[in-house]
Scaffold this active site. Structure first.
Site, PDB file in Angstrom:
ATOM      1  N   ASP A  10       0.775  -1.033  -0.069  1.00  0.00           N
ATOM      2  CA  ASP A  10      -0.041  -0.001   0.026  1.00  0.00           C
ATOM      3  C   ASP A  10       0.829   1.375   0.048  1.00  0.00           C
ATOM      4  O   ASP A  10       0.683   2.119  -0.572  1.00  0.00           O
ATOM      5  CB  ASP A  10      -0.826   0.087   1.293  1.00  0.00           C
ATOM      6  N   LYS A  14       1.363   4.355  -3.028  1.00  0.00           N
ATOM      7  CA  LYS A  14       1.306   5.921  -2.623  1.00  0.00           C
ATOM      8  C   LYS A  14       2.539   6.429  -3.367  1.00  0.00           C
ATOM      9  O   LYS A  14       2.680   7.656  -3.587  1.00  0.00           O
ATOM     10  CB  LYS A  14       1.088   6.076  -1.273  1.00  0.00           C
TER      11      LYS A  14
END
Length: 207
Positions: A10, A14
């Site tokens: 994750d 980003k």
């Protein structure tokens, strides 16, 4: 399933978006080196604390000059962060983005990265922007430049933390030092503790 968080996927997604925006270069999630925190032990955390550090999972984006021009380094991995650094105090559902700029020096953006209200607020903000742009007949394009030249993790330079479980007998430490000397790695600090009949050696290298 916490795998995406624990293994850094994750954060890697980003980081790819932030690197693309910050450096005007197309970076995708597959460009990001990942190393999660599942291999971190209680001993590692205790060792870091004794050395005045905390262990944090960092996503790092760098705009660098390589031999063939500009390169982008994007990676996610656990790192030893000094206890006095602002990132050391980021805990629970909070996230932080720490920015180093030539003119602005250091900046940090800090806030909740999870939870119903923070997530809903971010989504609602995007919807309001989209609706406003539509009513005004304007657009908010995100233009990425050319495909980034990605620097390999093998070409990254930094200090390293190593934890070695070894036999507690004469000559072991000398043998380890000889390996470091052969590969021209300088040791910044070293500590040893007994574990039953064996020993654990913790090393931090220079860059």
């Amino acid at each position: 399933d916490p795998t995406a968080d624990v293994e850094g996927f994750d954060a890697g997604a980003k980081a790819a978006i932030m690197a693309s925006l910050a450096f005007d270069a197309r970076v995708v999630a597959g460009d990001v080196y990942h190393e999660g925190i599942s291999g971190i032990t209680a001993h590692d955390i205790a060792s870091a604390s004794r050395l005045g550090h905390v262990i944090k999972l960092l996503a790092v984006c760098e705009n660098l000059e390589g031999p063939d021009g500009a390169e982008v380094a994007v990676r996610v991995h656990p790192a030893m962060v000094p206890e006095q650094h602002p990132l050391a105090g980021v805990r629970d559902s909070f996230n932080a983005v720490f920015i180093e700029g030539a003119a602005v020096d250091d900046l940090m953006l800090y806030g909740r990265g999870a939870g119903g209200d923070p997530t809903a607020s971010a989504v609602l903000g995007d919807l309001i922007d989209a609706a406003t742009n539509r009513v005004r007949g304007t657009a908010a394009p995100v233009g990425f430049g050319e495909r980034a030249r990605i620097r390999s993790i093998d070409d990254q330079r930094s200090p390293f933390y190593l934890s070695l479980d070894v036999e507690d007998r004469p000559g072991v430490l000398r043998a380890i030092a000889e390996v470091f000397e052969t590969h021209r790695v300088s040791i910044r600090s070293l500590e040893q503790e007994g574990i039953g009949d064996d020993a654990r050696i913790v090393l931090i290298t220079h860059t």
